[in-house]
Design an enzyme around this catalytic site. Structure first.
Site, PDB file in Angstrom:
ATOM      1  N   ARG A   1     133.398 120.628  23.617  1.00  0.00           N
ATOM      2  CA  ARG A   1     134.373 121.590  23.096  1.00  0.00           C
ATOM      3  C   ARG A   1     134.781 121.236  21.672  1.00  0.00           C
ATOM      4  NH1 ARG A   1     140.014 121.625  22.729  1.00  0.00           N
ATOM      5  NH2 ARG A   1     140.178 119.682  23.898  1.00  0.00           N
TER       6      ARG A   1
ATOM      7  N   GLN B   1     148.615 118.811  21.499  1.00  0.00           N
ATOM      8  CA  GLN B   1     149.327 118.543  20.254  1.00  0.00           C
ATOM      9  C   GLN B   1     148.759 119.332  19.083  1.00  0.00           C
ATOM     10  OE1 GLN B   1     148.835 114.329  19.853  1.00  0.00           O
ATOM     11  NE2 GLN B   1     150.190 113.830  21.562  1.00  0.00           N
TER      12      GLN B   1
ATOM     13  N   LYS C   1     152.290 124.048  40.174  1.00  0.00           N
ATOM     14  CA  LYS C   1     152.253 122.891  41.072  1.00  0.00           C
ATOM     15  C   LYS C   1     153.500 122.025  40.910  1.00  0.00           C
ATOM     16  CE  LYS C   1     148.386 120.476  41.148  1.00  0.00           C
ATOM     17  NZ  LYS C   1     147.376 119.384  41.041  1.00  0.00           N
TER      18      LYS C   1
ATOM     19  N   GLU D   1     140.511 119.787  12.016  1.00  0.00           N
ATOM     20  CA  GLU D   1     140.234 118.801  13.037  1.00  0.00           C
ATOM     21  C   GLU D   1     138.739 118.534  13.110  1.00  0.00           C
ATOM     22  OE1 GLU D   1     144.077 119.733  15.907  1.00  0.00           O
ATOM     23  OE2 GLU D   1     142.081 120.209  16.639  1.00  0.00           O
TER      24      GLU D   1
ATOM     25  N   ARG E   1     133.989 115.301  18.720  1.00  0.00           N
ATOM     26  CA  ARG E   1     134.627 114.300  19.562  1.00  0.00           C
ATOM     27  C   ARG E   1     133.644 113.414  20.316  1.00  0.00           C
ATOM     28  NH1 ARG E   1     139.659 117.784  22.173  1.00  0.00           N
ATOM     29  NH2 ARG E   1     140.984 117.752  20.315  1.00  0.00           N
TER      30      ARG E   1
ATOM     31  N   HIS F   1     139.428 113.658  28.869  1.00  0.00           N
ATOM     32  CA  HIS F   1     140.347 114.597  28.235  1.00  0.00           C
ATOM     33  C   HIS F   1     140.166 116.047  28.661  1.00  0.00           C
ATOM     34  CE1 HIS F   1     142.985 116.216  25.177  1.00  0.00           C
ATOM     35  NE2 HIS F   1     142.007 116.898  24.611  1.00  0.00           N
TER      36      HIS F   1
ATOM     37  N   HIS G   1     138.518 112.146  24.878  1.00  0.00           N
ATOM     38  CA  HIS G   1     139.202 112.185  23.586  1.00  0.00           C
ATOM     39  C   HIS G   1     139.096 110.805  22.951  1.00  0.00           C
ATOM     40  CE1 HIS G   1     142.161 112.806  20.457  1.00  0.00           C
ATOM     41  NE2 HIS G   1     142.157 114.090  20.744  1.00  0.00           N
TER      42      HIS G   1
ATOM     43  N   SER H   1     140.338 125.341  22.896  1.00  0.00           N
ATOM     44  CA  SER H   1     140.756 125.517  24.293  1.00  0.00           C
ATOM     45  C   SER H   1     141.910 126.496  24.428  1.00  0.00           C
ATOM     46  CB  SER H   1     141.130 124.173  24.908  1.00  0.00           C
ATOM     47  OG  SER H   1     142.068 123.490  24.097  1.00  0.00           O
ATOM     48  N   LEU H   2     142.940 126.358  23.612  1.00  0.00           N
ATOM     49  CA  LEU H   2     144.069 127.283  23.717  1.00  0.00           C
ATOM     50  C   LEU H   2     143.645 128.695  23.328  1.00  0.00           C
ATOM     51  CD1 LEU H   2     147.078 125.191  22.319  1.00  0.00           C
ATOM     52  CD2 LEU H   2     146.458 125.653  24.701  1.00  0.00           C
TER      53      LEU H   2
ATOM     54  N   TRP I   1     150.988 119.325  26.808  1.00  0.00           N
ATOM     55  CA  TRP I   1     150.493 118.068  26.250  1.00  0.00           C
ATOM     56  C   TRP I   1     149.612 118.292  25.024  1.00  0.00           C
ATOM     57  CZ3 TRP I   1     149.861 113.205  29.525  1.00  0.00           C
ATOM     58  CH2 TRP I   1     150.814 113.166  30.551  1.00  0.00           C
TER      59      TRP I   1
END
Length: 560
Positions: free
Chosen positions: A387, A48, A36, A121, A291, A352, A245, A392-393, A46
Site C-alpha cells: 500500500r 497519523q 467492537k 510520504e 514502506r 501495520h 510499518h 488507505s483512508l 490511530w
C-alpha cells in the site's frame, strides 16, 4: 411465519469506512452501526499521516496512479487505481463540507487562505497528502461522528462483537442463491449473543495485523470481517501482503506507538546506533522509498549489526517546526522520555496494514448477495503488493460511498419484490458450558502471534512458512474444539478469527513463488514477470490450495 428485517443496513465496524457508508446512505434507510469497543475506537483514530489526494488536476492524478502502481509492485488493478485516485479531490471537498479541520498553509495566527498544507510520504513523487497535523485519523472520526449524531436513521451500538454472518445457505435454504441476511452478535457488556436481521450487511472491521506479536494496530485488529466473510463463502485475495510499518517507537511501555511516515516526508533520516545513515544505500529515494523497502532495510541492518533498533532523526528541523507539524507524536514521545526536538527516536518495524482481504467489485460487493466489504477488510485491487502511504483512508472514503450508492439503488429496485424475509433462529448455546480453563485461550493467542512473527514476518523462507502452517493447523483444531464446547467470549471469538486469517496468510505466502512487494522469500528472491497483475486467490468453495497463476486469475476475473 416470516420475519421482516430489523434494519435496512447493518454496518459492522465504526472506522472511516463504516462511518462514511452510514453517512452516504439515504436518510430514509434504517441503519445500525456496530462498534467492537467505544464508538471512536478502532484503527482509524490511530492514523497519523493523512489522506492522499491528487488535488493538482489530471497530471497529478496520473502521477498518483503511477506512484500507487509502483509502490504496489505492478500488482494493483490500474482501472481501480485510477477510479479511486480520480475521486480524491471530491472526497476532500466532502470532508471539508462536513467541517474537517485540515492543516492549512496559513502562518501561525493567520486565517483565511484556505490553502491546504500537503505533506509528502514514502513512495509519493510529490506533496499530495492532506492532513490534520499528525492526528488525521482521530480528527476524521470526530468529524464523521459529529454528523452521524445528527442522523436519526442511524443507531450506534457500542461494545458489540459480531460472531458470524447469517446467510440463507447457513439457514439451510440451499435452493436459492446465497444471501447475507444478518449476523449473530455478542454484547460484550451482557455476554449475551443476539440476532440482528438486515437487508444488507457491510463488513468494515479493519485488518488483521494483531496476528503478529508486534503491531502498530489497536488490540481490535483481529481480522474479524475477513474471517467471517471467509467462513460464509467469500473469496479472499493477496493475504501474503502484510505491510510492516518501518518506524514504530522502540519502547515497551508505548505498545508499538507509530511514528508517522510524514516525519520522513518532512526530512527525517534513519540512522544506525553509531549515527551512520543507511537508506541511500538501499534505494534512490532513501527514507522516502516505499514502506516494504524501508522495513526490509531496517530489518537487514538490525540483523547485520545486532542492534535492537535503528534511529529516526528530525531534531535538526528545530523545536518550532516539530511542535507545529507533529504535536501529538512529540507529546507522546515525551511521556516516555524521548524529546524528538533534541534527539533521534529509537524505531523498529511492526505489522501495520493488511493489503489483502475479501474480494469485492467496484461497489464493494462480495461473492454473497447483500454482503459488502469496505476498507482494510476488503481487497479492491488498489494496493497490490504494497500500500502506498495514506491511500488507505482514501480507499475507505471512496468505497464507503460506492457501497452506499449500490445499496440505495438495490433497495429501490427490491421494494417492489414481495419475497419474504427468512425466519432466523436465535443463537443456541444450550449444548455448551462455561469455559473451565481460560488459560488455553491466552496460551494459544500468544503462541499463534509468536509463530507468525518468527516464521511469517518481513523475510520468509519456505521452510519457515511450512513450520508456521503446521503449528497453525494444530492451533486451529484446538481452538475449534474449544469453540464447540464452551460459551463464546471476546478473546475466544477474536482468537478463532485470528487463526483463520493466519492460515490464509501462510497458505497465500506459500502459493506465491516469487518476491514481490511486501512478500519477500529467500527461496524465490526475484520478482517473476509472469506473475505481474496476478492475485493469489483463496476460494472456500475449492479444496485446492490457493494459487497465484494466470489460469486461476483469469477464472476469477470472468466470475466477477
Amino acid at each position: 411465519m416470516t420475519e421482516t428485517p430489523a434494519v435496512d443496513v447493518l454496518i459492522i465496524g465504526s472506522g472511516a469506512a463504516g462511518l462514511t457508508a452510514a453517512l452516504r446512505l439515504p436518510t430514509h434507510l434504517k441503519v445500525t452501526l456496530l462498534s467492537k469497543g467505544a464508538i471512536n475506537s478502532g484503527s482509524t483514530p490511530w492514523a497519523q499521516g493523512g489522506i492522499a489526494a491528487a488535488l493538482g488536476g489530471i497530471e497529478d492524478v496520473e502521477q498518483h496512479v503511477h506512484d500507487t502502481c509502483r509502490a504496489g509492485s505492478d500488482l494493483p488493478d490500474v482501472t481501480v487505481v485510477r477510479r479511486v485516485v480520480a475521486s480524491g479531490a471530491r472526497q476532500i471537498d466532502w470532508l471539508r463540507s462536513l467541517g474537517m479541520p485540515f492543516s492549512s498553509e496559513d502562518a501561525p495566527g493567520e486565517t483565511g487562505t484556505e490553502q491546504l498544507h500537503l505533506t509528502r510520504e514514502g513512495g509519493h513523487g510529490t506533496r499530495r497528502v492532506a492532513h490534520a497535523a499528525d492526528h488525521t485519523g482521530r480528527t476524521l472520526v470526530e468529524t464523521l461522528l459529529e454528523t452521524v449524531y445528527t442522523r436519526p436513521n442511524i443507531t450506534l451500538l457500542e461494545h458489540q462483537l459480531a460472531v458470524d454472518l447469517i446467510t440463507t445457505h447457513r439457514l439451510g435454504l440451499n435452493d436459492q442463491p446465497n444471501r447475507c441476511v444478518g449476523a449473530y452478535v455478542l454484547d460484550l457488556k451482557s455476554d449475551h449473543v443476539h440476532t440482528l436481521r438486515a437487508g444488507h450487511v457491510i463488513l468494515a472491521t479493519g485488518g488483521a495485523a494483531k496476528a503478529y506479536l508486534y503491531t502498530t494496530n489497536p488490540d481490535s485488529s483481529t481480522g474479524d470481517g475477513i474471517a467471517m466473510g471467509w467462513r460464509a463463502g467469500c473469496r479472499v485475495a493477496n493475504m501474503e501482503f502484510m505491510q510492516f510499518h518501518p518506524t514504530c517507537l522502540f519502547e515497551p511501555r508505548a505498545k508499538s506507538f507509530l511514528i508517522s511516515e510524514a516525519v520522513r516526508g518532512e526530512g527525517g533520516v534513519l540512522l544506525l546506533p553509531d549515527g551512520t545513515r543507511f537508506m541511500p544505500g538501499y534505494h534512490p529515494d532513501a527514507e522516502l522509498a516505499p514502506r516494504d523497502v524501508v522495513a526490509r532495510a531496517i530489518d537487514s541492518e538490525m540483523k547485520r549489526t545486532g542492534a535492537d533498533c535503528v534511529y529516526l532523526d528530525i531534531s535538526f528541523k528545530g523545536k518550532a517546526f516539530i511542535e507545529q507539524h507533529f504535536p501529538m507524536i512529540h507529546a507522546r514521545c515525551l511521556q516516555y522520555g524521548y524529546d524528538m526536538t533534541r534527539q533521534p527516536l529509537p524505531v523498529v518495524p511492526a505489522a501495520h496494514y493488511t493489503c489483502g482481504g475479501i474480494v469485492v467489485d467496484e461497489h464493494g460487493c462480495t461473492d454473497i448477495a447483500g454482503l459488502y466489504a469496505i476498507g482494510e477488510t476488503s481487497h479492491t485491487g488498489l494496493h497490490g503488493a504494497n500500500r502506498l502511504a495514506s491511500n488507505s483512508l482514501l480507499e475507505c472514503l471512496v468505497y464507503g460511498e460506492a457501497a452506499a450508492a449500490d445499496i440505495a439503488q438495490r433497495h429501490e429496485t427490491d421494494k417492489s419484490k414481495t419475497q419474504p424475509f427468512p425466519v432466523i433462529p436465535d443463537w443456541d448455546d444450550s449444548q455448551v458450558t462455561d469455559p473451565d480453563e481460560a488459560v488455553i485461550v491466552s496460551h494459544n493467542w500468544d503462541e499463534l502471534r509468536r509463530a507468525m512473527w518468527d516464521y511469517v514476518g518481513i523475510v520468509r523462507t519456505t521452510k519457515r512458512l511450512e513450520r508456521a502452517a503446521h503449528r497453525i493447523a494444530l492451533l486451529r483444531r484446538e481452538i475449534q474444539d474449544y469453540y464447540a464446547h464452551f460459551r463464546v467470549s471476546n478473546n475466544l471469538i477474536e482468537l478463532r478469527n485470528l487463526v483463520e486469517v493466519a492460515d490464509l496468510i501462510v497458505k497465500s505466502a506459500l502459493a506465491r513463488r516469487e518476491s514481490r512487494g511486501l512478500h519477500f522469500t529467500r527461496d524465490f528472491p526475484e520478482r517473476n514477470p509472469e506473475l505481474a497483475h496476478i492475485n493469489t486467490i483463496c476460494n472456500p468453495q475449492s479444496q485446492r490450495p490457493p494459487s497465484a497463476t494466470k489460469e486461476v486469475e483469469n477464472q476469477v476475473r470472468s466470475s466477477l
